[in-house]
Design an enzyme around this catalytic site. Structure first.
Site, PDB file in Angstrom:
ATOM      1  N   ILE A  15       7.392  -1.054  -2.215  1.00  0.00           N
ATOM      2  CA  ILE A  15       8.612  -1.871  -2.145  1.00  0.00           C
ATOM      3  C   ILE A  15       9.595  -1.280  -3.146  1.00  0.00           C
ATOM      4  CG2 ILE A  15       9.623  -4.157  -2.352  1.00  0.00           C
ATOM      5  CD1 ILE A  15       6.885  -5.354  -1.809  1.00  0.00           C
ATOM      6  N   HIS A  16      10.560  -0.525  -2.638  1.00  0.00           N
ATOM      7  CA  HIS A  16      11.552   0.115  -3.498  1.00  0.00           C
ATOM      8  C   HIS A  16      12.843  -0.703  -3.483  1.00  0.00           C
ATOM      9  CE1 HIS A  16      13.437   1.840   0.124  1.00  0.00           C
ATOM     10  NE2 HIS A  16      12.184   1.987   0.539  1.00  0.00           N
ATOM     11  N   ALA A  17      13.890  -0.188  -4.098  1.00  0.00           N
ATOM     12  CA  ALA A  17      15.119  -0.954  -4.349  1.00  0.00           C
ATOM     13  C   ALA A  17      15.775  -1.532  -3.095  1.00  0.00           C
ATOM     14  CB  ALA A  17      16.126  -0.102  -5.112  1.00  0.00           C
ATOM     15  N   ALA A  20      13.709  -4.363  -1.573  1.00  0.00           N
ATOM     16  CA  ALA A  20      13.632  -5.430  -2.573  1.00  0.00           C
ATOM     17  C   ALA A  20      14.932  -6.234  -2.586  1.00  0.00           C
ATOM     18  CB  ALA A  20      13.344  -4.851  -3.956  1.00  0.00           C
TER      19      ALA A  20
END
Length: 88
Positions: free
Chosen positions: A14-16, A19
């Site tokens: 779960i990256h930026a 997210a």
């Protein structure tokens, strides 16, 4: 209370970008929504909270939803994971 389990398949976890999308989504609901990984549980109200978990591909996470619109929130979160993050 509704609890959902997901295993993140995306290698980057779960990256930026996802997210940010997830935080925007959960802010639409009155229910309290939390994300759990391992022994850590965080409120899904901040991108920094999510990124601090450093979730990566293969990690199992739990989503805990509690409140008056929990069913609608659970359905929206399922849709989010189907559209934005591969999971099993």
């Amino acid at each position: 209370m509704i609890t959902k389990e997901y295993t993140i398949l995306a290698p980057e976890g779960i990256h930026a970008r996802p997210a940010t999308t997830l935080v925007k989504l959960v802010k639409k609901f009155k229910s309290t929504i939390s994300l759990k990984t391992g022994a850590k549980t965080i409120a899904l109200n901040s991108v920094l909270n999510i990124l601090a978990l450093a979730t990566k591909g293969g990690d199992q996470i739990g989503i805990i939803i509690d409140g008056e619109d929990e069913q609608e929130a659970a359905e929206a979160i399922d849709t989010f994971f189907k559209e934005h993050l591969p999971y099993s």
